[in-house]
Design a protein around this motif. Sequence first.
Motif, PDB file in Angstrom:
ATOM      1  N   UNK A  83     -73.325   6.683 -14.217  1.00 56.04           N
ATOM      2  CA  UNK A  83     -72.330   6.533 -13.116  1.00 56.04           C
ATOM      3  C   UNK A  83     -71.617   7.825 -13.333  1.00 56.04           C
ATOM      4  N   UNK A  84     -70.920   7.316 -14.741  1.00 53.29           N
ATOM      5  CA  UNK A  84     -69.223   8.119 -14.330  1.00 53.29           C
ATOM      6  C   UNK A  84     -69.584   9.201 -16.110  1.00 53.29           C
ATOM      7  N   UNK A  85     -70.579  10.068 -16.170  1.00 55.71           N
ATOM      8  CA  UNK A  85     -70.963  11.107 -17.041  1.00 55.71           C
ATOM      9  C   UNK A  85     -71.535  11.492 -15.944  1.00 55.71           C
ATOM     10  N   UNK A  86     -71.701  12.029 -14.730  1.00 55.26           N
ATOM     11  CA  UNK A  86     -72.453  13.025 -14.888  1.00 55.26           C
ATOM     12  C   UNK A  86     -71.517  14.229 -14.175  1.00 55.26           C
ATOM     13  N   UNK A  87     -71.088  15.127 -13.922  1.00 55.54           N
ATOM     14  CA  UNK A  87     -69.917  16.163 -14.183  1.00 55.54           C
ATOM     15  C   UNK A  87     -70.509  16.751 -12.960  1.00 55.54           C
ATOM     16  N   UNK A  88     -69.748  17.329 -11.654  1.00 56.01           N
ATOM     17  CA  UNK A  88     -70.532  18.060 -11.082  1.00 56.01           C
ATOM     18  C   UNK A  88     -69.348  19.424 -10.768  1.00 56.01           C
ATOM     19  N   UNK A  89     -69.480  20.555 -11.918  1.00 53.87           N
ATOM     20  CA  UNK A  89     -67.901  21.492 -12.238  1.00 53.87           C
ATOM     21  C   UNK A  89     -67.643  22.314 -11.474  1.00 53.87           C
ATOM     22  N   UNK A  90     -69.497  23.083 -10.675  1.00 55.91           N
ATOM     23  CA  UNK A  90     -69.267  24.263 -10.316  1.00 55.91           C
ATOM     24  C   UNK A  90     -68.669  24.496  -8.563  1.00 55.91           C
ATOM     25  N   UNK A  91     -69.282  25.941  -8.412  1.00 51.08           N
ATOM     26  CA  UNK A  91     -69.397  27.131  -9.602  1.00 51.08           C
ATOM     27  C   UNK A  91     -68.706  27.765 -10.329  1.00 51.08           C
ATOM     28  N   UNK A  92     -68.957  27.702 -11.142  1.00 48.62           N
ATOM     29  CA  UNK A  92     -67.741  28.150 -12.136  1.00 48.62           C
ATOM     30  C   UNK A  92     -68.313  29.881 -12.615  1.00 48.62           C
ATOM     31  N   UNK A  93     -67.885  30.515 -11.711  1.00 42.47           N
ATOM     32  CA  UNK A  93     -67.513  31.741 -11.906  1.00 42.47           C
ATOM     33  C   UNK A  93     -65.406  32.781 -11.705  1.00 42.47           C
ATOM     34  N   UNK A  94     -65.732  33.276 -12.423  1.00 42.43           N
ATOM     35  CA  UNK A  94     -63.759  34.351 -12.894  1.00 42.43           C
ATOM     36  C   UNK A  94     -64.051  34.405 -11.248  1.00 42.43           C
ATOM     37  N   UNK A 150     -64.273  23.179  -3.352  1.00 40.11           N
ATOM     38  CA  UNK A 150     -64.412  21.929  -4.265  1.00 40.11           C
ATOM     39  C   UNK A 150     -63.517  22.647  -5.624  1.00 40.11           C
ATOM     40  N   UNK A 151     -63.480  24.040  -6.133  1.00 42.41           N
ATOM     41  CA  UNK A 151     -63.112  24.729  -7.152  1.00 42.41           C
ATOM     42  C   UNK A 151     -61.495  24.884  -7.177  1.00 42.41           C
ATOM     43  N   UNK A 152     -61.219  24.881  -5.782  1.00 41.59           N
ATOM     44  CA  UNK A 152     -59.834  24.652  -6.063  1.00 41.59           C
ATOM     45  C   UNK A 152     -59.114  23.576  -5.950  1.00 41.59           C
ATOM     46  N   UNK A 153     -59.503  22.057  -5.921  1.00 42.78           N
ATOM     47  CA  UNK A 153     -58.449  21.249  -6.256  1.00 42.78           C
ATOM     48  C   UNK A 153     -59.428  20.197  -5.484  1.00 42.78           C
ATOM     49  N   UNK A 154     -60.947  20.196  -5.082  1.00 44.13           N
ATOM     50  CA  UNK A 154     -61.426  19.769  -4.422  1.00 44.13           C
ATOM     51  C   UNK A 154     -62.619  18.969  -5.595  1.00 44.13           C
ATOM     52  N   UNK A 155     -63.517  18.416  -5.086  1.00 51.66           N
ATOM     53  CA  UNK A 155     -64.406  17.170  -6.229  1.00 51.66           C
ATOM     54  C   UNK A 155     -64.985  18.033  -8.054  1.00 51.66           C
ATOM     55  N   UNK A 156     -65.281  19.408  -7.591  1.00 54.95           N
ATOM     56  CA  UNK A 156     -65.329  20.268  -8.898  1.00 54.95           C
ATOM     57  C   UNK A 156     -63.995  20.426  -9.990  1.00 54.95           C
ATOM     58  N   UNK A 157     -63.010  19.848  -9.123  1.00 58.31           N
ATOM     59  CA  UNK A 157     -61.716  20.525  -9.789  1.00 58.31           C
ATOM     60  C   UNK A 157     -61.518  19.337 -10.537  1.00 58.31           C
ATOM     61  N   UNK A 158     -62.189  17.817  -9.648  1.00 59.64           N
ATOM     62  CA  UNK A 158     -61.358  16.517 -10.086  1.00 59.64           C
ATOM     63  C   UNK A 158     -62.792  16.014 -10.775  1.00 59.64           C
ATOM     64  N   UNK A 159     -63.848  16.513 -10.995  1.00 59.87           N
ATOM     65  CA  UNK A 159     -65.286  15.884 -12.042  1.00 59.87           C
ATOM     66  C   UNK A 159     -64.191  17.128 -13.225  1.00 59.87           C
ATOM     67  N   UNK A 160     -63.780  18.157 -13.505  1.00 59.92           N
ATOM     68  CA  UNK A 160     -63.421  18.979 -14.508  1.00 59.92           C
ATOM     69  C   UNK A 160     -62.499  18.466 -15.436  1.00 59.92           C
ATOM     70  N   UNK A 161     -61.449  17.365 -14.034  1.00 60.74           N
ATOM     71  CA  UNK A 161     -60.524  17.025 -15.091  1.00 60.74           C
ATOM     72  C   UNK A 161     -61.244  15.749 -16.313  1.00 60.74           C
ATOM     73  N   UNK A 162     -61.652  14.640 -15.145  1.00 61.17           N
ATOM     74  CA  UNK A 162     -62.809  14.205 -15.473  1.00 61.17           C
ATOM     75  C   UNK A 162     -63.023  13.780 -17.078  1.00 61.17           C
ATOM     76  N   UNK A 163     -63.976  15.483 -16.931  1.00 55.34           N
ATOM     77  CA  UNK A 163     -64.841  16.235 -17.856  1.00 55.34           C
ATOM     78  C   UNK A 163     -63.610  15.717 -19.472  1.00 55.34           C
ATOM     79  N   UNK A 164     -62.529  16.288 -19.114  1.00 58.63           N
ATOM     80  CA  UNK A 164     -62.020  16.897 -20.123  1.00 58.63           C
ATOM     81  C   UNK A 164     -61.348  15.803 -20.562  1.00 58.63           C
ATOM     82  N   UNK A 165     -60.023  15.194 -19.624  1.00 59.51           N
ATOM     83  CA  UNK A 165     -60.442  12.806 -20.104  1.00 59.51           C
ATOM     84  C   UNK A 165     -60.782  12.793 -20.804  1.00 59.51           C
ATOM     85  N   UNK A 166     -62.043  12.693 -20.767  1.00 57.85           N
ATOM     86  CA  UNK A 166     -63.575  11.826 -21.827  1.00 57.85           C
ATOM     87  C   UNK A 166     -63.216  13.018 -22.612  1.00 57.85           C
TER      88      UNK A 166
END
Length: 463
Positions: A230-241, A444-460
């Motif tokens: 469960x805690x190893x699925x990360x949705x981090x998009x849309x990853x765009x410039x 999602x990417x500006x402080x929402x679900x994707x940012x949270x997942x991205x931070x969680x991935x980096x912590x792991x």
Amino acid sequence: TSSTTCLGAHILVYPYLSSGHIIPLLDLTNCLLNRGLIITVLVTANNLPLLDPLLSSHPSSQLQSLVLPHPENVPPSKNRLAANIRFLRQVHYPLLLNWFQSHSSPPVAIISDFFLGWTNEFASQVAVPRIIFSPSGAFAFSVSTYLWREQPQNDHPEDLNFSLSFPKVPNSPTYPWWQISHLYRMPKDADWEFFRNCNLANSESWGIIFNSFAELERVYLDHMKRKFQDDRVWAVGPVLPSDDDFKGAANRGGSSSVPCHDVLTWLDSRKDQSVVYVCFGSRTALTCKQMDELAAALEKSGVHFIWCVRQPVDQGQTAGDYGVLPDGFEDCVADRGFIIKGWAPQVAILRHHAVGAFLTHCGWNSVLEGIAAGVVMLTWPMGADQFTNAQLLVDQLHVGIRFGEGTLNVPESAELARILAQSVAETLPERLKAQKLQEEALGATKGGSSSTDLDGLVRRLNK
Ligand code: AWU
């Protein structure tokens, strides 16, 4: 990160070769570098230029490339993908093992494309976790996993375009996911063994990163969380410039065949949301018959448009039968059509306020870029996950309109012209939904679900 930031763990990033796979993983790499990780990107000499924008914006203490041989002398077969992957495994595995074992501070994890299932075995040999990067969405990934793993072993299904009716899961919510049957198209002579082995290896991976976001694919991301830890699925998009990263957008994925400035100046002189952008990804070329009908439709519709015309790159497509504009077409539409033969600055175009609709083959990156731009999408899926993506856009999210389907289908130009003209109408219901989804993608990417997942991935990864 400023040079004073303490740097994080060392990660190996290993993209698959083709544009639709390497572009988003390099965008993700940029996000990870900005969060302080140290990254080595494994590329081939042919793809090294794609790394230039990253290498010029991050210090060499934080970003390194590892250049290994590009597949060569691979027999030109229809199953080029499987042949390339076999080459990469055969040639890269020993070189990568040697690099790992002689490195003073080897990577603590591998993030590799979902086609590189063999990196699972490699990761266990060097005792580090392998995390899949999926350049496709969670819906498509779920469909293909179902197809290759849960579907009875269909070694040679009679009907290649077979319909999947998903299992009724006890007390599952009545999501479209469980009630739809879905067409999944495989090339006639698909290398079934390759896809099955790849999916089986992926199912044993430590975790998975999706270029997607919760508001877009919640049902399917939850489905994947039940398949993986469960805690190893990360949705981090849309990853765009980022929006202000114009340089990143102008030459993203390769240098534009026309100066980006010229395209944007042309767009500046058009009304808001009045232009249809036409592009079928980095590989798909239309047949001449399809080109004729689409050209006739663009002419009859009266819309302003940018059309990125691709020459055949895939095996089995011969120049001359594909990608040729009808004689006289360019002159006939010179006042309102901008033709790009080659590589278009797609993200910069879609972001322009004059673009109102996007005729796309529904490759997942194009889907995300269209969503992030808030444009109405006209769907013409051609293969792989594109039918799944089109179904998501049209029937579930209601931000798309069906336009064409398949590599041989030749729609009728009068009907296409009607849809094109309709697609730039201000009051289109799909446009209102597309603008709402755009806000959700941004959130999602500006402080929402994707940012949270991205931070969680980096912590792991830093654990
Ligand atoms: P996209 O995913 O849109 O399409 P493909 O290139 O076909 O790549 C997988 O990628 C999809 O899910 C598959 O179905 C398959 C594959 N681009 C550009 O900047 N200029 C151009 O002229 C053409 C393309 C960029 C575009 C996008 C990428 C294409 C994941 O579709 O912006 O980022 O190239 O990827």
